[in-house]
Scaffold this motif. Sequence first.
Motif, PDB file in Angstrom:
ATOM      1  N   ALA A 188       0.841  -1.195   0.000  1.00 28.02           N
ATOM      2  CA  ALA A 188       0.000   0.000   0.000  1.00 28.02           C
ATOM      3  C   ALA A 188       0.873   1.241   0.000  1.00 28.02           C
ATOM      4  O   ALA A 188       2.053   1.193   0.364  1.00 28.02           O
ATOM      5  CB  ALA A 188      -0.918   0.026   1.222  1.00 28.02           C
TER       6      ALA A 188
ATOM      7  N   ASP B   7      -8.415   9.481  -0.331  1.00 30.02           N
ATOM      8  CA  ASP B   7      -8.724   9.351   1.093  1.00 30.02           C
ATOM      9  C   ASP B   7      -8.173  10.574   1.826  1.00 30.02           C
ATOM     10  O   ASP B   7      -6.971  10.666   2.072  1.00 30.02           O
ATOM     11  CB  ASP B   7      -8.108   8.079   1.668  1.00 30.02           C
TER      12      ASP B   7
ATOM     13  N   GLN C 222      -3.360  13.139   5.291  1.00 29.26           N
ATOM     14  CA  GLN C 222      -3.513  12.215   4.175  1.00 29.26           C
ATOM     15  C   GLN C 222      -4.421  12.794   3.100  1.00 29.26           C
ATOM     16  O   GLN C 222      -5.433  13.408   3.377  1.00 29.26           O
ATOM     17  CB  GLN C 222      -4.088  10.882   4.667  1.00 29.26           C
TER      18      GLN C 222
ATOM     19  N   TYR D  29      -5.846   3.730  -6.960  1.00 25.13           N
ATOM     20  CA  TYR D  29      -5.712   4.988  -6.227  1.00 25.13           C
ATOM     21  C   TYR D  29      -7.074   5.417  -5.685  1.00 25.13           C
ATOM     22  O   TYR D  29      -8.084   5.328  -6.386  1.00 25.13           O
ATOM     23  CB  TYR D  29      -5.161   6.040  -7.184  1.00 25.13           C
TER      24      TYR D  29
ATOM     25  N   ASP E  75      -3.684   0.881  -3.189  1.00 20.67           N
ATOM     26  CA  ASP E  75      -3.681  -0.463  -2.637  1.00 20.67           C
ATOM     27  C   ASP E  75      -2.672  -1.353  -3.356  1.00 20.67           C
ATOM     28  O   ASP E  75      -1.943  -0.904  -4.244  1.00 20.67           O
ATOM     29  CB  ASP E  75      -5.090  -1.074  -2.655  1.00 20.67           C
TER      30      ASP E  75
ATOM     31  N   SER F 209      -4.653   7.199  -1.077  1.00 17.52           N
ATOM     32  CA  SER F 209      -4.004   5.926  -0.794  1.00 17.52           C
ATOM     33  C   SER F 209      -3.988   5.087  -2.065  1.00 17.52           C
ATOM     34  O   SER F 209      -4.787   5.297  -2.982  1.00 17.52           O
ATOM     35  CB  SER F 209      -4.740   5.169   0.322  1.00 17.52           C
TER      36      SER F 209
ATOM     37  N   THR G 186       4.950   5.493   2.800  1.00 12.86           N
ATOM     38  CA  THR G 186       4.304   6.806   2.839  1.00 12.86           C
ATOM     39  C   THR G 186       5.080   7.758   1.949  1.00 12.86           C
ATOM     40  O   THR G 186       6.303   7.870   2.063  1.00 12.86           O
ATOM     41  CB  THR G 186       4.259   7.361   4.269  1.00 12.86           C
TER      42      THR G 186
ATOM     43  N   ASP H 270       0.438  11.686   1.512  1.00  9.58           N
ATOM     44  CA  ASP H 270       0.081  12.831   2.356  1.00  9.58           C
ATOM     45  C   ASP H 270       0.429  14.131   1.649  1.00  9.58           C
ATOM     46  O   ASP H 270       1.091  14.142   0.608  1.00  9.58           O
ATOM     47  CB  ASP H 270       0.724  12.746   3.732  1.00  9.58           C
TER      48      ASP H 270
ATOM     49  N   THR I 174       0.466   5.294   1.361  1.00  9.34           N
ATOM     50  CA  THR I 174      -0.270   6.403   1.959  1.00  9.34           C
ATOM     51  C   THR I 174       0.308   7.691   1.390  1.00  9.34           C
ATOM     52  O   THR I 174       1.513   7.923   1.489  1.00  9.34           O
ATOM     53  CB  THR I 174      -0.139   6.407   3.497  1.00  9.34           C
TER      54      THR I 174
END
Length: 574
Positions: free
Chosen positions: A101, A148, A135, A145, A140, A138, A177, A105, A103
């Motif tokens: 995944a 979030d 955030q 995409y 997966d 995200s 991240t 930001d 994340t």
Amino acid sequence: MTARLRIRLSAIAAALTTALVLAGCTGLPTAGPPNAGLEVGGEETDERPFSAIAEGPEPGGSPAQIVEGFLDASMSPTNSWETARKFLTEDFSREWKPEAAVTVDSSVDERDYDSSVQPDDEDATSAEVGVTLDQVASVDADGAYSADTGTAKAMYRLVREKGGEWRIAEAARDGITLDVETFTQVYEKFSLKYFDPTWTHLVPDVRWFPRRAAMATTVVRALMSGEPSEWLAPAVRPFSSDVEMVGDAVTVDESQVASVPLSRAALSASPTDLARMRTQLEASLEGAGVTQVRLVVDGVPLDAGRVTVEEPIVDPGVLVLDDETFGTATSGGEITPVAGLTAQIAKIVDPIGAIDVSADAQLASVQLRDGRVFAVSDGDTNQVDGRPGLIAPSLDPFGFIWTVPTSSASKLQVATTKAEPLFVADAWPGAESISQLRVSADGARVAAIVSSGGGRRVVVAAVIRDEEQQPIGLGAPYEVAPLAGPAQGLSWVGADSVAVLSTVPDPTLTMHIIGGPSTVSSALAPAGAITLAGAKTVTGLRVLSSDESVYAQRGSFWQEAVSDVRVLGTRAGY
């Protein structure tokens, strides 16, 4: 000097050095002995050159500094995130799955680190570090995409190893991240292509994969072994479930021909199925530089053709209505009539507010200023919707006119001149109002701007059709992006993006990838912008201003293209 700054400076220095020494090279190794080059027809299995150069842990780093360095090193996927793994214990390094995944930001500067151990505590043997993130999205494990937004928190447990150095022993979740600026440098966009139910259109499903040299293998595996995104699945056909990729890699030769090794089940596939598979693979691999696909079983190429797919209009021209004539605007300011439509539209005496023209220019949906919508063709003008409060209609590639009242988003209706109007089931559940709606050129998706709970969102949904291609329902909405204020226009740009024209606080054009980040145009939209017309590319977009001029974006500014325009027409699918 922070770790992030060191990474940036190292990457810049490496790029400058290479550019100065060998301007014609695509990249140089940063370490290690000389290596033999690839054999002809081979494909690299390591990462692409010029990935970011991250640095390992600094001696004596505090728990918070180790976590910060680990997050910074996540921007370098080289050798399966080799540098980032140096911040982990040996056991956790084997368990950690960076590709599980992502994340995303807003900025590294917005990250807040909270450690249970002070930097000068020399007796502590374990520590916990929490990182608060702003955030925005995200990704997966399948590369899908999602927008979030909100505050997120990541937790890390660290231990002090022999020698006194802190290392991360556990994380609350796998993955990495990245800040939004770095994300598109580390991850690359690809559009997996799926056929629509009629086998005549290819529908893109955007995915994001870490940048590597062996992207062809990654894309083929994702297409053949995976599934369409959940929101898109009701409108497309999955790849053949009987045929699988075998072996470890797709090889790409010096002519950019990709050989895809298939299971023996492909030997039983019909010529039509093989042609569809090849067409689908070639379209999906365009972003990897592949020009042709060869299907192979046990090393022997299969005789696979291609199928014809309907392509969007390449250069439709700009449709406008002045005081007298509707047609295509020329560079000299003249208006070329549209055969069959111009004369019929001229018969409408009431003021016109919007005109959407089919790809073959045989049908137009015309909305009057009073809101009523008509289907116009050569010799015929028929009202298809007279409900109050209708937003601008949208034509789809099968000749259906989509209409909906702004205050009743669920009352979505489709109509033709040959059949009674039909309501589309499951339209925009939970939406309190709708201001814009556009059906894509493939007819498999519909984009809209809806409002609920005081907020506005760009959303898209799969179009579910019956055997006659009449829309009968929508799939679950997929949120593309939230909006800060009202929008004046929505249009498709190519097959996988939409543009939004907003005027608050300033006239702005924003590009939204369906399944990717958003980009705000560097040039303010024209003052008084009221209408947006889509196109195959960004340079083809047109904006009508309240000064009755149509503008086109040219670099960092908007240039007047046509004057004295009452209505800026649109093309179905854009």
